[in-house]
Design an enzyme around this catalytic site. Structure first.
Site, mmCIF file in Angstrom:
data_model
loop_
_atom_site.group_PDB
_atom_site.id
_atom_site.type_symbol
_atom_site.label_atom_id
_atom_site.label_comp_id
_atom_site.label_asym_id
_atom_site.label_seq_id
_atom_site.Cartn_x
_atom_site.Cartn_y
_atom_site.Cartn_z
ATOM 1 N N ASN A 49 45.030 132.529 -66.786
ATOM 2 C CA ASN A 49 45.788 132.162 -65.597
ATOM 3 C C ASN A 49 47.255 132.566 -65.709
ATOM 4 O OD1 ASN A 49 44.116 130.709 -63.547
ATOM 5 N ND2 ASN A 49 43.456 129.710 -65.419
ATOM 6 N N THR A 50 47.766 132.650 -66.922
ATOM 7 C CA THR A 50 49.169 133.017 -67.121
ATOM 8 C C THR A 50 49.302 134.470 -67.556
ATOM 9 O OG1 THR A 50 49.648 130.752 -67.804
ATOM 10 C CG2 THR A 50 51.294 132.423 -68.353
ATOM 11 N N LEU A 51 48.630 134.814 -68.644
ATOM 12 C CA LEU A 51 48.800 136.136 -69.241
ATOM 13 C C LEU A 51 47.482 136.908 -69.273
ATOM 14 C CD1 LEU A 51 50.984 135.330 -72.414
ATOM 15 C CD2 LEU A 51 51.731 136.559 -70.363
ATOM 16 N N LYS B 163 45.846 139.444 -71.540
ATOM 17 C CA LYS B 163 46.004 140.017 -72.877
ATOM 18 C C LYS B 163 45.052 141.188 -73.029
ATOM 19 C CE LYS B 163 45.509 135.965 -73.167
ATOM 20 N NZ LYS B 163 45.626 134.928 -72.080
ATOM 21 N N TYR C 89 26.899 122.858 -68.971
ATOM 22 C CA TYR C 89 27.292 122.528 -67.596
ATOM 23 C C TYR C 89 26.070 122.380 -66.692
ATOM 24 C CZ TYR C 89 32.385 122.565 -67.014
ATOM 25 O OH TYR C 89 33.718 122.229 -67.008
ATOM 26 N N VAL D 105 34.751 131.270 -68.073
ATOM 27 C CA VAL D 105 34.134 132.253 -68.978
ATOM 28 C C VAL D 105 34.918 132.369 -70.281
ATOM 29 C CG1 VAL D 105 35.250 134.327 -68.028
ATOM 30 C CG2 VAL D 105 32.955 134.490 -69.051
ATOM 31 N N ASP D 106 36.226 132.053 -70.255
ATOM 32 C CA ASP D 106 36.990 132.083 -71.517
ATOM 33 C C ASP D 106 36.492 130.980 -72.455
ATOM 34 O OD1 ASP D 106 38.093 130.096 -69.835
ATOM 35 O OD2 ASP D 106 40.170 130.516 -70.422
ATOM 36 N N ARG D 107 36.129 129.829 -71.870
ATOM 37 C CA ARG D 107 35.565 128.742 -72.685
ATOM 38 C C ARG D 107 34.220 129.170 -73.257
ATOM 39 N NH1 ARG D 107 35.375 123.672 -68.867
ATOM 40 N NH2 ARG D 107 34.537 122.734 -70.766
ATOM 41 N N SER E 268 47.154 128.052 -70.446
ATOM 42 C CA SER E 268 47.669 127.390 -69.235
ATOM 43 C C SER E 268 47.087 125.993 -69.157
ATOM 44 C CB SER E 268 47.245 128.156 -67.980
ATOM 45 O OG SER E 268 47.490 129.515 -68.126
HETATM 46 N N1 LIG Z 1 55.296 134.927 -75.755
HETATM 47 C C1 LIG Z 1 54.749 134.095 -74.873
HETATM 48 N N2 LIG Z 1 54.723 134.437 -73.575
HETATM 49 C C2 LIG Z 1 54.169 133.605 -72.672
HETATM 50 N N3 LIG Z 1 53.604 132.436 -72.986
HETATM 51 C C3 LIG Z 1 53.597 132.045 -74.258
HETATM 52 C C4 LIG Z 1 54.153 132.849 -75.267
HETATM 53 N N4 LIG Z 1 53.970 132.207 -76.434
HETATM 54 C C5 LIG Z 1 53.347 131.057 -76.171
HETATM 55 N N5 LIG Z 1 53.138 130.937 -74.853
HETATM 56 C C6 LIG Z 1 52.460 129.802 -74.252
HETATM 57 O O1 LIG Z 1 51.124 130.242 -74.096
HETATM 58 C C7 LIG Z 1 50.665 129.968 -72.781
HETATM 59 C C8 LIG Z 1 49.804 131.116 -72.351
HETATM 60 O O2 LIG Z 1 48.752 131.154 -73.294
HETATM 61 P P1 LIG Z 1 47.448 131.948 -73.001
HETATM 62 O O3 LIG Z 1 46.470 131.498 -74.002
HETATM 63 O O4 LIG Z 1 47.732 133.393 -72.887
HETATM 64 O O5 LIG Z 1 47.135 131.338 -71.550
HETATM 65 P P2 LIG Z 1 46.157 131.836 -70.437
HETATM 66 O O6 LIG Z 1 44.917 132.305 -71.149
HETATM 67 O O7 LIG Z 1 45.948 130.611 -69.627
HETATM 68 O O8 LIG Z 1 46.843 132.919 -69.671
HETATM 69 C C9 LIG Z 1 51.898 129.809 -71.921
HETATM 70 O O9 LIG Z 1 51.625 128.894 -70.888
HETATM 71 C C10 LIG Z 1 52.923 129.284 -72.908
HETATM 72 O O10 LIG Z 1 52.887 127.864 -72.971
HETATM 73 C C1 LIG Z 2 39.932 125.657 -67.426
HETATM 74 C C2 LIG Z 2 40.526 127.033 -67.198
HETATM 75 C C3 LIG Z 2 41.461 126.975 -66.011
HETATM 76 C C4 LIG Z 2 41.322 127.429 -68.451
HETATM 77 O O1 LIG Z 2 41.958 128.649 -68.203
HETATM 78 P P1 LIG Z 2 43.192 129.225 -69.069
HETATM 79 O O2 LIG Z 2 44.051 128.083 -69.470
HETATM 80 O O3 LIG Z 2 42.594 129.835 -70.312
HETATM 81 O O4 LIG Z 2 43.873 130.234 -68.225
HETATM 82 C C5 LIG Z 2 39.417 128.109 -67.003
HETATM 83 O O5 LIG Z 2 38.530 128.074 -68.066
HETATM 84 C C6 LIG Z 2 38.677 127.907 -65.695
HETATM 85 O O6 LIG Z 2 39.108 128.316 -64.649
HETATM 86 N N1 LIG Z 2 37.514 127.241 -65.762
HETATM 87 C C7 LIG Z 2 36.664 126.937 -64.621
HETATM 88 C C8 LIG Z 2 36.438 125.465 -64.523
HETATM 89 C C9 LIG Z 2 35.657 124.888 -65.689
HETATM 90 O O7 LIG Z 2 35.603 125.455 -66.799
HETATM 91 O O8 LIG Z 2 35.049 123.828 -65.473
HETATM 92 K K LIG Z 3 42.783 127.671 -71.960
#
Ligand SMILES: Nc1ncnc2c1ncn2[C@@H]1O[C@H](COP(=O)(O)OP(=O)(O)O)[C@@H](O)[C@H]1O
Ligand SMILES: CC(C)(COP(=O)(O)O)[C@@H](O)C(=O)NCCC(=O)O
Ligand SMILES: [K+]
Length: 279
Positions: free
Chosen positions: A9-11, A13, A92, A100-102, A123
């Protein structure tokens, strides 16, 4: 070269993996809400022969990404949450609704350690359990550190927790707003992970190996009492297990898989839980 993508949701990768040597050649990340433009930190697609994707972003983001990649790369694999894979039964009621990441984390954790607790600190913070034998119990979702902080709207969002801070420091009462907020959300996150892990191990009568991943895994792990391993590439491990492309992957070896420490004994976990309930 194999391009692995983990769109959170944030990054978003990515990493490039050499299909012959299994070495990770490069990695990067771009903000998920931003469009991919030339010049941003994205890999050179000319060298890519296959792509594997785990995405929890909006459907439109995944569709755009897949369309772009399919025009340039021969094989594009998109991971989905399904009722059963690699010996794990999705817990579930509606298996496809599990993020799907879970699902990738659970599959990777199970392949590495058997029954386990998989924690993803991004996130959101997600905590999933799978038992030896492969039954996934489901899990827990709470806001991640950054979301918790932003929801307070105290103007502290730009002062992140220093990932090198010691847990002891982060657990002290804050004496400025930024400190009070950072220490508060930190305590909320680590307390939840410690408590949920102990509760479920107690209920199921088994001490499970504990694995952590995600952008905040390192700092959260400092406050986690039970023996654990940090595996930054756990979601990628799930992609490797679902779509094995190299000889090592076909043999079940996942890149960057950590050594997983023995969990604490069940009696010790139960004693910790009983103590926290007395407080
Ligand atoms: N260099 C960085 N840039 C952005 N976020 C970072 C960084 N290091 C740690 N974080 C933390 O990691 C979170 C994003 O982690 P990530 O596992 O990539 O999230 P998601 O899978 O939800 O996108 C950010 O919300 C922040 O709290
Ligand atoms: C719970 C989450 C938002 C976590 O996402 P992330 O923090 O890794 O970006 C993601 O796995 C998601 O959208 N799940 C769908 C709802 C569920 O797992 O029940
Ligand atoms: K997560």
């Amino acid at each position: 070269m194999i391009l692995d993508l983990d769109i959170g949701n944030t990054l978003s990768k990515w990493r490039l993996k050499d299909a012959d040597s299994s070495e990770i050649r490069s990695r990067g990340a771009v903000w998920t809400r931003e469009e991919w433009k030339p010049g941003s930190d994205i890999p050179d697609l000319d060298v890519v022969e296959a792509v594997r994707i785990s995405s929890v972003a909006r459907q439109a983001v995944l569709e755009q990404t897949v369309t772009l990649l399919q025009s340039r790369v021969r094989s594009v694999h998109v991971a989905r949450s399904v009722p059963e894979a690699l010996g794990v039964m999705n817990g579930y009621e509606e298996p496809h609704r599990l993020g799907v990441d879970r699902w990738m984390g659970v599959l990777a954790g199970y392949q590495l350690a058997g029954g386990c607790c998989a924690v993803d600190c991004g996130s959101a913070i997600t905590i999933d359990f799978v038992l030896p034998g492969g039954r996934h119990l489901g899990g827990y979702i709470l806001p991640g550190l950054r979301l918790m902080k932003e929801s307070l709207q105290l103007g502290t969002r730009n002062v992140a927790i220093d990932p090198d801070s010691e847990a002891e420091e982060l657990l002290l009462p804050g004496r400025r707003t930024v400190e009070a907020v950072n220490h508060g959300i930190y305590l909320a996150a680590v307390s939840a992970v410690n408590r949920i892990y102990a509760e479920v191990c107690d209920r199921e009568g088994i001490a499970l190996p504990l694995l952590l991943t995600g952008g905040d895994a390192r700092v959260v792990a400092r406050g986690v009492h039970s023996p654990h391993a940090i595996w930054p590439d756990m979601v990628y491990g799930g992609l490797e297990a679902c779509f094995p492309l190299t000889a090592a992957e076909r043999a079940g070896r996942m890149s960057g898989a950590p050594r997983v420490p023995e969990p604490a004994g069940l009696e010790k976990i139960r004693a910790g839980l009983a103590f926290s309930m007395l407080l």
